[in-house]
Design a protein around this motif. Structure first.
Motif, PDB file in Angstrom:
ATOM      1  N   LEU A 162      55.216 -43.323  -8.634  1.00 28.63           N
ATOM      2  CA  LEU A 162      57.069 -42.971  -8.030  1.00 28.63           C
ATOM      3  C   LEU A 162      56.735 -41.822  -8.040  1.00 28.63           C
ATOM      4  N   ILE A 163      58.009 -41.158  -7.269  1.00 27.53           N
ATOM      5  CA  ILE A 163      57.865 -39.746  -6.262  1.00 27.53           C
ATOM      6  C   ILE A 163      59.528 -39.326  -6.524  1.00 27.53           C
TER       7      ILE A 163
ATOM      8  N   ILE B 197      54.423 -39.385 -10.175  1.00 27.77           N
ATOM      9  CA  ILE B 197      54.105 -39.253 -10.965  1.00 27.77           C
ATOM     10  C   ILE B 197      53.832 -40.579 -11.367  1.00 27.77           C
ATOM     11  N   GLY B 198      52.679 -40.743 -12.407  1.00 30.45           N
ATOM     12  CA  GLY B 198      51.629 -41.757 -12.928  1.00 30.45           C
ATOM     13  C   GLY B 198      51.327 -41.594 -13.884  1.00 30.45           C
ATOM     14  N   SER B 199      50.568 -42.247 -14.618  1.00 26.50           N
ATOM     15  CA  SER B 199      49.849 -43.292 -13.909  1.00 26.50           C
ATOM     16  C   SER B 199      49.113 -44.779 -14.635  1.00 26.50           C
TER      17      SER B 199
ATOM     18  N   ARG C 258      61.311 -43.258  -4.687  1.00 24.99           N
ATOM     19  CA  ARG C 258      60.254 -44.654  -3.580  1.00 24.99           C
ATOM     20  C   ARG C 258      59.047 -44.538  -5.382  1.00 24.99           C
ATOM     21  N   SER C 259      58.559 -45.679  -5.298  1.00 21.64           N
ATOM     22  CA  SER C 259      57.274 -46.243  -5.962  1.00 21.64           C
ATOM     23  C   SER C 259      57.051 -47.262  -5.782  1.00 21.64           C
ATOM     24  N   TRP C 260      55.869 -47.297  -5.616  1.00 21.56           N
ATOM     25  CA  TRP C 260      54.671 -48.255  -4.936  1.00 21.56           C
ATOM     26  C   TRP C 260      53.381 -48.489  -5.638  1.00 21.56           C
ATOM     27  N   THR C 261      52.758 -49.531  -5.236  1.00 24.04           N
ATOM     28  CA  THR C 261      51.276 -50.280  -6.295  1.00 24.04           C
ATOM     29  C   THR C 261      49.757 -49.751  -5.058  1.00 24.04           C
ATOM     30  N   GLY C 262      48.851 -49.422  -5.795  1.00 22.11           N
ATOM     31  CA  GLY C 262      48.062 -49.533  -4.846  1.00 22.11           C
ATOM     32  C   GLY C 262      46.782 -50.189  -5.882  1.00 22.11           C
ATOM     33  N   PHE C 263      45.663 -50.097  -5.161  1.00 21.87           N
ATOM     34  CA  PHE C 263      44.309 -50.714  -5.965  1.00 21.87           C
ATOM     35  C   PHE C 263      43.007 -50.558  -5.993  1.00 21.87           C
ATOM     36  N   ARG C 264      42.843 -49.426  -7.213  1.00 25.82           N
ATOM     37  CA  ARG C 264      41.529 -49.310  -7.279  1.00 25.82           C
ATOM     38  C   ARG C 264      39.874 -49.579  -7.354  1.00 25.82           C
ATOM     39  N   SER C 265      39.393 -49.220  -6.665  1.00 28.98           N
ATOM     40  CA  SER C 265      38.240 -50.740  -5.809  1.00 28.98           C
ATOM     41  C   SER C 265      36.999 -50.006  -7.380  1.00 28.98           C
TER      42      SER C 265
END
Length: 378
Positions: free
Chosen positions: A221-222, A265-267, A304-311
């Motif tokens: 989130l930012i 802000i994370g995580s 704004r908030s969002w998601t992502g995927f670590r590999s």
């Protein structure tokens, strides 16, 4: 050795699949050594755009420490050449200790990093309160690692792709099949090169089914823009147990001040969840944890908030090297949450192998053979 004259029908000497920070760094490094590169990217959501851009040296294993230290050092060497929009800052990391047990971890961490030549210093609670007055009172202390930094990874990737424009060509295209040094595009066209580099994060599994990669979902989130609140990237030492080593859903305090005045802000980490939608419960849990450390966050507007995927690979280290069963196919995948940090070092390790030149680090801990093929199961 992949470098040499193009064979008839080749699209380039090297095709790189993925234009995120790993693919961009690999293309940049190969081009800097005289290799003609074609970068194929289909503009899918990538971890590069989803992550925090924290350049941080972690020490959960000797291999992680070696690659992280080398890579962050390379980023600092690049910094004077980078444009302002890459937002590269050497702001340092403060690892926060809430109690005596975590302070003991800070001392262990200081010893490990110092032995590797990193500048770091322990702070008592009073010194920490003076350095970062926005933190809640009563924290036990911290470890300051001064060489860490931040950057805006999407712009850094674009800059890397443009640095050697005479040798790096970019094409928007979806790769649907890989066979060694050949790739098939969604329109049916086959392209061939002396070598192909797979550097498209978690999506690499779709092109190479034997890659042992697990998606780890994260939320960020930012906030809106405010006067400066903090001067370091702040991370709780509980991150070591709460997030990085946990096998279940977890959150940990991790906040940085962007040059724009926004707080990033994370995580969080979620396993076996590849739904890109924001999980309100997980996001709320993460924000409550952040407010435990920075109480004034509760008064700020999150825009704004969002998601992502670590590999992630099984041992947390990337796979860097030639695929054991597909000659001509090279791998640069599995960086988990350290893709931005280790992009520069990973590119150097890959190029050294591809060009048959001395590697800057011992390679065994990063080679794909440790998981792919009979050797991995010995």
């Amino acid at each position: 050795m992949i470098k040499g004259s193009l064979t008839q029908g080749n699209a380039a000497e090297v095709i790189v699949i993925g234009g995120g920070i790993i693919g961009a760094a690999c293309a940049d490094e190969l081009a800097s050594q005289g290799v003609d590169v074609l970068v194929l990217d289909c503009q899918r959501p990538a971890a590069t755009a989803a992550g925090m851009g924290h350049l941080v040296v972690l020490d959960h294993s000797p291999a992680e420490l070696a690659l992280g230290e080398y890579s962050v050092r390379l980023w600092r060497e690049l910094a004077p050449q980078m444009p302002d929009n890459c937002a590269m800052r050497n702001n340092g990391t403060l690892w926060l200790a809430c109690n005596e047990e975590e302070m003991a971890e800070a001392e262990r961490k200081q010893s490990a990093l110092s032995e590797f030549g990193l500048a770091c210093e322990l702070m008592c609670g009073a010194a920490l309160a003076n350095a970062e007055p926005s933190l809640r009172p009563g924290l036990f202390g911290a470890l300051e690692v001064t060489g860490d930094g931040i950057l805006y990874a999407p712009n850094a990737a674009r800059w890397l792709l443009q640095r050697h424009a005479e040798r790096v060509r970019q094409q928007q295209a979806e790769v649907v099949e890989v066979q060694g040094n050949r790739v098939r595009l969604a329109d049916g066209q086959w392209l061939q090169a002396n070598a192909v580099v797979l550097a498209n994060g978690i999506h690499a599994r779709e092109l190479c089914a034997d890659l042992p990669l697990q998606a780890k979902k994260g939320h960020l989130l930012i906030t809106d823009r405010y006067p400066t609140q903090i001067s370091h990237t702040l991370v709780e030492l509980g991150y070591v147990t709460n997030a990085h080593k946990s096998d279940g859903p977890s959150v940990a305090f991790n906040v940085q001040q962007r040059p724009t005045g926004q707080l990033f802000i994370g995580s969080s980490r979620q396993f076996d969840n590849e739904d890109p939608a924001t999980d309100a419960a997980m996001l709320g849990r993460m924000l409550r944890r952040a407010m435990d450390f920075l109480p004034d966050l509760g008064l700020m507007n999150g825009i704004r908030s969002w998601t992502g995927f670590r590999s992630a690979s099984p041992d947390g280290q990337p796979l860097i090297g030639e695929h054991p069963h597909q000659p001509g196919l090279w791998l640069a995948v599995g960086h988990e949450g350290l893709g931005v940090t280790t992009a520069t070092g990973s590119a150097k390790l890959l190029a050294a192998q591809m060009l048959d030149s001395p590697a800057p680090l011992e390679l065994d801990a990063y080679l794909p053979q440790r998981f792919i093929g009979a050797h991995a199961h010995a």
